[in-house]
Each structure stands twice: as C-alpha cells, then as structure tokens.
Design an enzyme around this catalytic site. Structure first.
Site, PDB file in Angstrom:
ATOM      1  N   LYS A 166     -13.104   2.379   0.953  1.00 51.32           N
ATOM      2  CA  LYS A 166     -12.783   2.288   2.371  1.00 51.32           C
ATOM      3  C   LYS A 166     -14.033   2.661   3.168  1.00 51.32           C
ATOM      4  CE  LYS A 166      -8.826   4.134   3.590  1.00 51.32           C
ATOM      5  NZ  LYS A 166      -7.780   5.177   3.657  1.00 51.32           N
ATOM      6  N   THR A 222      -6.109  -1.320   9.995  1.00 56.17           N
ATOM      7  CA  THR A 222      -5.896  -0.303  11.031  1.00 56.17           C
ATOM      8  C   THR A 222      -5.733  -0.884  12.429  1.00 56.17           C
ATOM      9  OG1 THR A 222      -7.429   1.083   9.752  1.00 56.17           O
ATOM     10  CG2 THR A 222      -6.513   2.021  11.745  1.00 56.17           C
ATOM     11  N   ARG A 237     -10.299  19.741   8.925  1.00 61.47           N
ATOM     12  CA  ARG A 237      -9.373  20.178   9.972  1.00 61.47           C
ATOM     13  C   ARG A 237      -9.788  21.538  10.520  1.00 61.47           C
ATOM     14  NH1 ARG A 237      -4.867  16.928   9.661  1.00 61.47           N
ATOM     15  NH2 ARG A 237      -4.546  15.832   7.685  1.00 61.47           N
ATOM     16  N   ARG A 255       0.853  -1.198   0.000  1.00 64.30           N
ATOM     17  CA  ARG A 255       0.000   0.000   0.000  1.00 64.30           C
ATOM     18  C   ARG A 255       0.881   1.237   0.000  1.00 64.30           C
ATOM     19  NH1 ARG A 255      -1.782   2.791   4.920  1.00 64.30           N
ATOM     20  NH2 ARG A 255      -3.455   4.285   4.437  1.00 64.30           N
TER      21      ARG A 255
END
Length: 491
Positions: free
Chosen positions: A224, A282, A83, A42
């Site tokens: 995802k 993850t 953010r 990846r």
C-alpha cells in the site's frame, strides 16, 4: 443436493474490490455483493476479531464453491499506527499560534501537552518537522526537541481527543512496517489461505523484503503506497511486490491534496508497465456511506481510475460500514461499464505504453494482442500454472476478455484482481490437442464464445512447466464441442 450455476463473466474488465465489515458480514449480503458486481473481498485487520474474520472467509469460500467462481480474498494488515495518548476529560481544544508539547509522560494530557507513546519519534523528529493529528485536522510544527519532549507550535487548531492518529510526513519513521499485531494477524491470514496480503505504511524496500520472507509463496504480497517515503523508494518497492494499492487516505493526509492525483497516475502507469495488478482505493464513493447516490465528482474520480487502466477499484467504508453497501458496488459496476463502453476508452487505456520484455512469453502476449486487433476474435484463452502468462496478456489491455485456466486453485483465485481476466480452476492438461478442446469447451460453458467465433490460445509446452509459454494458436468454434464432450462422457 443443490444444483449450482456458474456465475457468468462480468461485462466489464476492471475489477471491484469490496471491503467487508459490520454492514456486509452476513452470507446473504456477501452473496448479494457478488451478484451485483464484487469480484474480490478485502478483510480489514484493523477492526474486529479473528473469529469474525474466519466466518467471513468461510462464507466467501462456500459461495465460491456454490457458484464455481474462484474468488479473491485480501487480508489488509493494520500496520504501525502512530497515536497520541489520553487527555483529561477525553479531549482538548488547541488554538492557532499556541505552544503544545508532545512528551513521554503517560499522565492524561490537556490543552498544553499530551503523551506521544512512540520513543523512536523523539530521535527522528527535527525542528521544522510537521506533525499532523486526526488525519491532518490539527497541524503542528516542531519548534524544538529534547530527549523526552517535543515542543510544537499549532499551525491549524482544533479539537483533539484520546488516541487520535499521528502523521509525520517529513520523516522516515524508524519503525518496521510489521508490528507484533501484524505478525500475528499475518500468521492467521495465511492459516485462512489468504490470496493477497496487503502491507500497510510501507516506507522502504526492506519493509517489503521482511514481509516476503514471512509469507514466502503462500500468498501474493500487495504493498500500500500511503507514505511519502514510499514514493522515493517506489522502484525498489515495486520490484519486490506482487501488486500495489494506491491508498489515497493517508497519502492525502501526508501530501498536499493536489499532489495525490498525479502520484496516482504515476503509480498506476508504473505498475502497468511492470505487469503487476494495481488497485486504486479510498473515498471513491465516500458519500454513499450515508447516501444512496454518489456525487458527480465521485463518479468522475472512479471513472478516471478506470480510464487510466487500473486493474481494480476499491470500496472501503462504503461497503464495510455504510448504509448502502450493495448500492455502492452496483454504482461502481455501472460506472465501469459506462467508461468501458466509451468509444474513446481503448485509446485512453493504452496511453500508458507497455513494451514487451525480450522474452518469448512477452513477445507472444504482444502478438496475441495484435491478432485480436487484426482479425475478429471473441476471446483469448491461456493455460497458466503460476499466473504469469495471464499477467502478461492482461498488461496488453486487449479489447476482448481473457479466459485464464489453471490447475492451481490458489493461482486462479489470485487472478481475480487482474484486469479483463475470468479465471477458472480446472484439471491440468497433458497434450496440445487436449488444450485446444478444453479451451473450446470452457469458452462455451462460461458463455465467452459461441459457434463460429475465433479464440486465441496461449500456453506452454511441455504442459505443467511454469514459465514455459511458447505456443500461440488461433481456433474457430463449431458450437457443439460441449455437447459432443458430454455425450462421449455419458453426461
């Protein structure tokens, strides 16, 4: 001229996807990662520059050529990361119960306010909405909303700093999954002949359709699942995708932690039913970023995903930036081999029913699995130009490996994330007899069978026609097929 050796097939069926980064960017380390168990790599587009990424691709392709092993490369797009702005002094401390404002003022913030440079959120957010900062370490709840400011109450206090990430799990965020950066990174990934493109922060089927229109058939598209909104639209999203990743990082931020395991199992099961590769990712061996050994809980987590029948398990920071990248891959390989060696594994991995579709190809794939369970078969072999035959067979989770032969290099590479598949790029075949003989030779060459072993073959006649799987054949090896071929060819 350097003599090359074929890298032998793995002694496990689940695949290991390793993320490359500062700790694993040199050719020597990439070689070692592959040697100890990495099946696919990846490349994370959230960090580093494109020149570095191109070097990684060159290293992988050089190794692929040397070891004669089609190798999967997945480019993971960053997606629309939300953010906060900057703070005076770089940080501020928020106390539980205080009011805190998110606004459009670009001036540095303090303990009372900070910029939220995403105007689309001011429309979407409503009173009662949760706002999570820095992966949920700081939690706010919206009290009121105006055109240029959102007033919140701090539910969980803590320190925030410049440009920390923001999550709004209660809102379908009205922004596309592909940012300007993502589009540029996507074009670069396609230039580099990526095998898979991973689409981050998918919320709706339209996000997948947009990416599909840009990619076409130049790469496989992996979605995802990391947003609650994606769970609500899961069926439509999976229908448009080629593969799926259970991205538990952001999913675990936006959902209660206890909600992630059942969702992981649901997504893995549904992807398996559809015959689409599914990756669990993850924090699988998170402690190995700084420790040479994992925790017992992490080992159980990896094992659980393998027992559920995931096609691949993924390492993120463990292999990209950790102190023990090769040890992390090696540990994952050991866990996988231990699980697959468990006498209860076959029963557990078949807990998810995968009924055949009413097609010839599905019927033959299911029949092939029954043959393997009835008579002594060493390996299954399929010829595939598009990869669909291999996907159908892999969905059955047979107890024997699958040797998938393809005249398409891109197809052979994409099969690297498929459970139980050892892919080989080979010249096309022109007759049934040639198919049988080549299958025998390849099984011997790749040490997937010996003299006296049976093979189950699947292919489509006429050859070279995608989607025409209609032949199921059982053969027995004498063991000298490869020697006879070499003698006749003068090799």
């Amino acid at each position: 001229m350097m003599v090359t050796e074929i890298l032998p097939p793995r002694s496990r069926k689940v695949k290991i996807l390793a993320t490359l980064g500062p700790a694993s960017s040199d050719p020597k380390t990439i070689r070692k990662l592959m040697a100890v168990g990495a099946d696919a790599f990846r490349i994370n587009m959230s960090h580093g520059d494109r020149r570095q990424k191109a070097k990684l691709v060159d290293s992988i392709r050089a190794l692929e050529k040397e070891l004669r092993r089609p190798t999967t490369i997945l480019f993971d797009l960053q997606g629309p990361k939300l953010r906060v702005g900057t703070l005076d002094g770089g940080e501020a401390m928020l106390e539980k119960g205080q009011r805190f404002t998110l606004d459009r003022n670009p001036a540095p913030g303090d303990a009372t306010r900070v910029e939220l440079p995403h105007p689309e959120l001011f429309e979407a957010i409503k009173p009662g909405t949760r706002v999570l900062i820095d992966d949920g370490k700081v939690r706010l709840q919206v009290v009121s909303r105006a055109e240029n400011e959102i007033v919140t109450e701090v539910e969980v206090g803590g320190r925030i700093s410049d440009r920390k990430g923001v999550n709004v799990p209660d809102v379908l965020v009205p922004i596309p999954a592909l940012t300007k950066k993502d589009r540029e990174d996507l074009a670069f990934a396609l230039e580099q002949k990526a095998d898979y493109i991973a689409l981050s922060f998918v919320q709706r089927a339209d996000d997948v359709a947009e990416a599909r229109a840009l990619i076409g058939d130049r790469a496989a598209l992996m979605v995802k699942v990391e947003k609650p909104a994606a769970i609500d639209a899961l069926e439509d999203i999976l229908a448009l995708a080629d593969a799926v990743m259970v991205a538990r990082g952001d999913l675990g931020v936006e959902l209660p932690p206890e909600g992630v395991p059942p969702l992981q199992k649901r997504i893995v099961a549904r992807a398996r039913e559809l015959g689409k590769p599914v990756v669990v990712a993850t924090q699988m061996l998170e402690s190995m970023i700084t420790s040479p050994t994992p925790t017992r809980a992490e080992v159980s987590d990896v094992a659980n995903a393998i027992y559920d029948g995931a096609d691949a398990v993924m390492l993120s920071a463990e292999s990209a930036a950790g102190q023990y990248p090769c040890e992390a891959v090696e540990m994952m390989d050991r866990i996988a081999r231990s699980v697959e060696g468990d006498s209860a594994y076959a029963e557990r991995v078949h807990f998810t029913a995968t009924p055949a579709e009413p097609t010839t190809a599905d019927a033959l794939a299911e029949s092939a699995g029954q043959i393997v369970d009835t008579i002594d078969v060493r390996t299954m072999v399929c010829f595939t130009s598009s990869g669909s035959t291999a996907r159908r067979i892999a969905r059955e989770r047979s107890k024997v490996p699958l040797l998938a032969m393809s005249p398409s290099q891109s197809t052979a590479r994409r099969l690297g994330l498929l459970w139980g598949v050892h892919a080989v790029h080979t010249r096309d075949i022109g007759s049934f007899e040639e198919m049988v003989e080549k299958a025998k030779r390849m099984a011997l060459r790749h040490k997937l069978a010996d003299g006296g072993d049976r093979l189950v073959l699947m292919a489509g006649v006429p050859f070279g026609t995608a989607g025409s799987t209609n032949v199921l054949h059982v053969v027995r090896l004498t063991g000298d097929e490869l020697d006879r071929y070499r003698a006749s060819a003068g090799k």
